[in-house]
Design an enzyme around this catalytic site. Structure first.
Site, short mmCIF file in Angstrom:
data_model
loop_
_atom_site.label_atom_id
_atom_site.label_comp_id
_atom_site.label_asym_id
_atom_site.label_seq_id
_atom_site.Cartn_x
_atom_site.Cartn_y
_atom_site.Cartn_z
N LEU A 41 0.84 -1.22 0.00
CA LEU A 41 0.00 0.00 0.00
C LEU A 41 0.86 1.26 0.00
O LEU A 41 0.83 2.06 0.94
CB LEU A 41 -0.98 0.00 1.18
N THR A 143 7.23 -5.06 -18.79
CA THR A 143 6.85 -3.97 -19.70
C THR A 143 7.60 -4.03 -21.01
O THR A 143 8.72 -4.57 -21.07
CB THR A 143 7.15 -2.63 -18.99
N ASP A 144 7.02 -3.42 -22.04
CA ASP A 144 7.74 -3.32 -23.33
C ASP A 144 8.88 -2.31 -23.25
O ASP A 144 9.72 -2.26 -24.14
CB ASP A 144 6.76 -2.94 -24.46
N GLU A 145 8.91 -1.51 -22.17
CA GLU A 145 9.94 -0.45 -22.08
C GLU A 145 11.35 -1.04 -21.95
O GLU A 145 12.33 -0.34 -22.17
CB GLU A 145 9.64 0.50 -20.92
N TYR A 168 13.31 3.39 -14.47
CA TYR A 168 12.19 2.44 -14.38
C TYR A 168 12.44 1.23 -15.27
O TYR A 168 12.41 0.08 -14.82
CB TYR A 168 10.87 3.12 -14.76
N SER A 169 12.71 1.49 -16.56
CA SER A 169 12.84 0.35 -17.47
C SER A 169 14.09 -0.47 -17.17
O SER A 169 14.08 -1.70 -17.33
CB SER A 169 12.77 0.78 -18.94
N ALA A 170 15.15 0.19 -16.67
CA ALA A 170 16.35 -0.56 -16.30
C ALA A 170 16.06 -1.48 -15.12
O ALA A 170 16.52 -2.63 -15.07
CB ALA A 170 17.49 0.40 -15.96
N LYS A 172 13.11 -2.77 -14.38
CA LYS A 172 12.25 -3.86 -14.86
C LYS A 172 13.08 -4.86 -15.68
O LYS A 172 12.89 -6.07 -15.57
CB LYS A 172 11.09 -3.32 -15.70
N ASN A 197 1.46 -0.09 -23.03
CA ASN A 197 0.72 0.81 -22.11
C ASN A 197 -0.71 0.34 -21.87
O ASN A 197 -1.48 0.18 -22.82
CB ASN A 197 0.65 2.22 -22.70
N ASN A 198 -1.06 0.20 -20.61
CA ASN A 198 -2.43 -0.18 -20.22
C ASN A 198 -3.26 1.06 -19.94
O ASN A 198 -2.72 2.08 -19.51
CB ASN A 198 -2.40 -0.99 -18.92
N PRO A 223 -0.66 18.96 -19.85
CA PRO A 223 0.76 19.08 -20.19
C PRO A 223 1.22 18.00 -21.19
O PRO A 223 1.24 16.81 -20.86
CB PRO A 223 1.46 18.87 -18.83
N ASN A 267 0.88 10.76 -28.92
CA ASN A 267 0.23 11.31 -27.72
C ASN A 267 -0.75 12.42 -28.05
O ASN A 267 -1.86 12.48 -27.50
CB ASN A 267 1.29 11.85 -26.74
#
Ligand code: NAD
Ligand code: TDX
Length: 362
Positions: A41, A143-145, A168-170, A172, A197-198, A223, A267
């Site tokens: 949490l 993830t695909d990242e 983050y991707s490193a 994962k 991306n979900n 933004p 985007n």
């Protein structure tokens, strides 16, 4: 023959994909065993997302109880060992993670801790608890990242070399390597999935789609990073979860499966569709929202394009997406309009108190 499990540990079950996964397991998958949701949490975890599941399958179900919650950190080895032993865990669906790229840029340490050390702890506890068993499974949701960034053409396949570019991707990518290392070195039965991306209900409003919808509703600026032409491949969360479940049931041990929406959007183009959907839902002119668009400084290291080739899971396991983007977005916008309380709550300090008050009673 399909795998069956009795006691499924879902980590990160109070998060966006995890809470939808638990709902999917009880309502659509045909799974008949027990689900144990282990979640620390953090700011991103919200038990209110599962209040109905708790009533129907948790404490509210009396002796027929099939849903259990354990507040614990995946880095806490003693806690994870206790949960494995107490519930006789025979499968893991590992979703717990720090998941937001922007946060990883400002504070990478929590990502290394949870995503790398936490995954290592879970794997190591599973290895010890399951020694020599082949009727068990550790599924890792990734993830695909991890594959880096694509140019204008091409797709990520399961054999695309890893090239992570954000903390983050490193983190994962590192966790994916650990999962495969535990399979090859110790024979741990594992499967792994890398998804794009979900979007959908219960997504924390820091991610692009819910952030934009809420900012529109509140008349705040929208933004757009850089030139707005970065491309993501969007998949509805329930389609992702159905894919994860099909891999857990029928995927080959030691294999990776790519999951995607086959639904690429720049985007800025996605934002125009989203504006149309919000305008339809609120009855306001789209121009009211268009004037809120602001181009802002780009995300450092912003990957240009992600696109998934998911032919392996389609041909091998017969999975396909059931939601098209227009209807998925309409459902997501409607959900955000109808769940103002959930959103206000998760964004305010009240939520922590709610957990203490309500959870202590169970
Ligand atoms: P989320 O941030 O909404 O939820 C993460 C959950 O993990 C939260 O409930 C949080 O409390 C919990 N958690 C965090 N640190 C923990 C710890 N140390 N111990 C126990 N629990 C902890 O994330 P999400 O978007 O639902 O993503 C879930 C998983 O799916 C992640 O592994 C993510 O990398 C992966 N993924 C996400 C997407 C996406 O588009 N959101 C796409 C592909 C893969
Ligand atoms: O305010 C914003 N403005 C903007 O232009 C935000 C929050 C995002 N963006 C852009 C950045 C990305 O190109 O929108 C795109 C999507 O951004 P996010 O929602 O932050 O997702 P992304 O960085 O692509 O990562 C997501 O998909 C893969 C999840 O957060 C990861 O957990 C998942 O692994």
């Amino acid at each position: 023959m399909s795998r069956t499990f009795k006691n499924l540990l879902v980590t990160g079950g109070a998060g966006f994909i995890g809470s939808n996964m638990i709902r999917y397991l009880f309502e659509r998958s045909g799974f008949e065993g027990r689900v144990i949701n282990l979640d620390a949490l953090t700011y991103a975890g919200n038990l209110e997302s599962l209040a109905e599941i708790e009533d129907r399958f948790g404490a509210g179900a009396g002796s027929g109880r099939r849903y259990f919650f354990e507040k614990a950190d995946i880095c806490d080895r003693a806690a994870v060992e206790r949960v494995f032993a107490e519930y006789a865990i025979d499968a893991v669906c590992h979703l717990a993670a720090e998941s937001h790229v922007d946060r990883s840029i400002h504070g990478p340490e929590a990502f290394i801790r949870t995503n790398v050390m936490g995954t290592f702890t879970l794997l190591d506890v599973a290895r010890n608890a399951w020694r020599g068993r082949d009727d068990v499974l550790f599924h890792h949701v990734s993830t695909d990242e991890v594959f880096g960034s694509l140019g204008d053409t091409g797709y990520f396949t399961e054999t695309t070399p890893y090239d992570p570019r954000s903390p983050y991707s490193a983190s994962k990518a590192s966790s994916d390597h650990l999962v495969m290392a535990y399979h090859h070195t110790y024979g741990l039965p594992v499967t792994l999935s890398n998804c794009s991306n979900n979007y959908g209900p219960y997504q924390f409003p820091e991610k692009l789609i819910p952030l934009m919808v809420l900012n529109m509703l509140e008349g705040k600026s929208l933004p757009v990073y850089g030139d707005g032409k970065n491309i993501r491949d969007w998949v509805y969360v329930e389609d992702h979860n159905a894919a994860v479940w099909s891999v857990m049931r029928n995927g080959r041990s030691g294999q990776t499966y790519n999951i995607g929406g086959e639904n690429e959007w720049e985007n800025i183009k996605l934002l125009s569709v989203l504006i149309e959907k919000v305008a339809e839902a609120t009855g306001k002119p789209a121009s009211d929202y268009e004037k809120l668009i602001h181009y802002v400084a780009d995300r450092p290291g912003h990957d240009r394009r992600y696109a998934i080739d998911c032919s392996k899971i389609k041909t091998e396991l017969g999975w396909k997406q059931d939601h098209d983007f227009a209807s998925g977005l309409e459902k997501t916008v409607a959900w955000n309009l109808e769940h103002k309380d959930w959103i206000d709550h998760i964004r305010s300090g009240d939520y922590k108190q709610w957990v203490e008050k309500n959870y202590a009673k169970r």
